[in-house]
Motif scaffolding. Sequence first.
Motif, PDB file in Angstrom:
ATOM      1  N   GLY A  37       0.733   5.128  -1.263  1.00 25.15           N
ATOM      2  CA  GLY A  37       1.327   3.800  -1.226  1.00 25.15           C
ATOM      3  C   GLY A  37       2.748   3.821  -1.767  1.00 25.15           C
ATOM      4  N   TYR A  80      -5.849   4.096   1.990  1.00 25.29           N
ATOM      5  CA  TYR A  80      -5.569   2.738   2.437  1.00 25.29           C
ATOM      6  C   TYR A  80      -6.267   2.493   3.769  1.00 25.29           C
ATOM      7  CZ  TYR A  80      -1.967   1.793  -1.074  1.00 25.29           C
ATOM      8  OH  TYR A  80      -1.295   1.568  -2.257  1.00 25.29           O
ATOM      9  N   ARG A 137      -6.509  -0.949  -0.704  1.00 26.17           N
ATOM     10  CA  ARG A 137      -6.329   0.307  -1.433  1.00 26.17           C
ATOM     11  C   ARG A 137      -7.620   0.664  -2.154  1.00 26.17           C
ATOM     12  NH1 ARG A 137      -4.881   1.762  -6.700  1.00 26.17           N
ATOM     13  NH2 ARG A 137      -3.453   3.562  -6.895  1.00 26.17           N
ATOM     14  N   THR A 154       4.256   0.916   5.728  1.00 32.30           N
ATOM     15  CA  THR A 154       3.154   0.255   6.433  1.00 32.30           C
ATOM     16  C   THR A 154       3.330   0.402   7.946  1.00 32.30           C
ATOM     17  OG1 THR A 154       2.904  -1.325   4.621  1.00 32.30           O
ATOM     18  CG2 THR A 154       1.941  -1.941   6.749  1.00 32.30           C
ATOM     19  N   LEU A 208      -4.237  -4.589   4.151  1.00 34.33           N
ATOM     20  CA  LEU A 208      -4.251  -3.204   3.694  1.00 34.33           C
ATOM     21  C   LEU A 208      -5.002  -3.159   2.369  1.00 34.33           C
ATOM     22  CD1 LEU A 208      -1.482  -3.228   5.573  1.00 34.33           C
ATOM     23  CD2 LEU A 208      -1.336  -0.935   4.601  1.00 34.33           C
ATOM     24  N   ASP A 244       1.826  -2.175  -5.039  1.00 36.36           N
ATOM     25  CA  ASP A 244       1.392  -3.180  -4.062  1.00 36.36           C
ATOM     26  C   ASP A 244       1.274  -4.541  -4.751  1.00 36.36           C
ATOM     27  OD1 ASP A 244       0.872  -1.073  -2.211  1.00 36.36           O
ATOM     28  OD2 ASP A 244      -1.081  -0.757  -3.134  1.00 36.36           O
TER      29      ASP A 244
END
Length: 639
Positions: free
Chosen positions: A185, A174, A138, A74, A136, A46
Amino acid sequence: MLKITMKDGAVREAEAGISIQDFVKQVSNSLAKKVLAAKVDGETKDLTTVLDKDCKVEFLTFDDEDGRWALRHTASHILAQAVKRLYKDANVRLAIGPAIENGFYYDFDIDRQLTEADLADIEKEMKKIVKENLKLERKEVSREEALKFFEEKGETYKVELINDLPEGEKITMYTQGEFTDLCAGPHVVSTGKVKALKLMSIAGAYWRGDEHNKMLQRIYGTAFEKQADLDAYLHMLEEAKKRDHRKLGKQLDLFSLHEEGPGFPFFHPNGMVVRNELINYWRDVHRRYGYQEIKTPIILNRQLWETSGHWDHYKENMYFTKIDGEDYAIKPMNCPGGMLVYNSKQHSYRDLPLRLGELGLVHRHEKSGELHGLFRVRNFTQDDAHLFVTPDQVEEEIQHTIDLFDEVYNTFGLTYVAELSTRPDDSMGTDEDWELATNGLRKALEHRGLDYIVNEGDGAFYGPKIDFHLKDSIGRTWQCGTIQYDMQMPEKFNLTYVGEDGEKHRPIMLHRVVYGSIERFIGILIENYAGAFPTWLAPVQARILPITDKQADYAYELRKKMFDLGLRIEVDDRSEKIGKKIRESQMLKTPYSLVVGDQEMADGTVAVRKYGEQQSETMKVEDFIAYLQEQIATKAKKF
């Protein structure tokens, strides 16, 4: 300060603890708007990931496969969030929701039968979530935290997934707004990045792909950065539907598939014309490029397949039988037979490179659910060749092979992208062998100046390969040609040649196919041409259409004259209006419809209408024949 090595080799400095997102902004503000994720030392991350040591960073946009997957992953979470919001009273339990090629899906266990009509409501809610531009976030959690969280929410499938994770496995969740999912992810930074999305269909799917488990409801979708790209993709899908080779195969009477032999195609007379023209062309090209043709048996004994490694590495895809109490296998590949042909006599360095080509019928077991027209079958003809070369001939032979590929693909109007596939997990041979072979293919591509993609771990079990992905007329790609570098089979079969020094040496072998499989290539051509084959390939090259019965004899005289010259001609002498005959000739994708009436019969002419055109052109019969012969001789791509 950290030293960050970029993809182009440039080194930049950054403060420890900087996020990838902030780092890319330092590099370029305009680039920061496009970047969706990044690779850090080869691992996709990410953009919120913090950099805390010297590393190599590669920025990923939607043009990169891993960038697309982050965005579409996503989108699958947005789908799950929308379903949770809309159907609060339907006890929605989440299963899995990955990105896939060209899109994404999510599996749901829900106390409501979803229909196609529900997709519009779900898509509308997804677009709301996109507009909310939710971040988003994490979070890494312990196994206990994860279990407690999902048990309290009644997410039984997530609990099962957590329990199946190995001890010590990192667990991440997430969160976007009110929605949290178990997920490794990576994702884009916010839902607002998913600017264009479309839900495509609903299907059933067993939990974990096991028919003994519960049937879940799977929603498929796709997502793009730009609406224009989504619109272009949807248009391509509509075009693909019109070009479906299964539908056109039936309409043009080319081939059929029957329940008496699932995955075993039957070719009809029209299909055999196309097939034989492809084979004739293959033989002509290979003769000019210095190949000799061989043919090897379909069934060979177990010992051979053990020697080749297929018995250990490919057994689940093979068919077997017994002969005189011994185990035999129907060949899934032509290679071992080619080894026996080479070994049938002693070769000298003067014989090399030795190019042995084979149109070999092979059988491979495919699961019934994966069979698809001519694209995924259980028996097919590989246009195989095995090239036996000395080490110093390898690169020149690869270049020679790519020259052949260029000629063949250009004949069909197809372009390609090359892909270098490296060592898989179940490979044979030493690290040194694989490094030498992979570098040999890489150097050949680089010296030729070909752009290529590296596909890690997708080589054959006996060697790395170059795959050629063809691009068709509506932008889809198909993997067809391949060149595989093999130092294992010459070793296993003890292949040798006598060198200039009088000593025995081990040759290197290159496997290669051009069409890939004749059946699949025909399917690709049907869709590429939308069934309207160029004249040299068309089952019927011209259809003569007499206006009335009075011209029937003239029509058949013309047919005989052209047929005797090797042309494929039919006459439609039905008592139908000429307009209907022309329409039906066009529906059958005939390159040329030749209308003949009293005037044409008197003048020795034909009114020629090309496929797809509305106007006709009157031509002398001799002129039309010469024109048609030139079209065939030059393998013209257009009528």
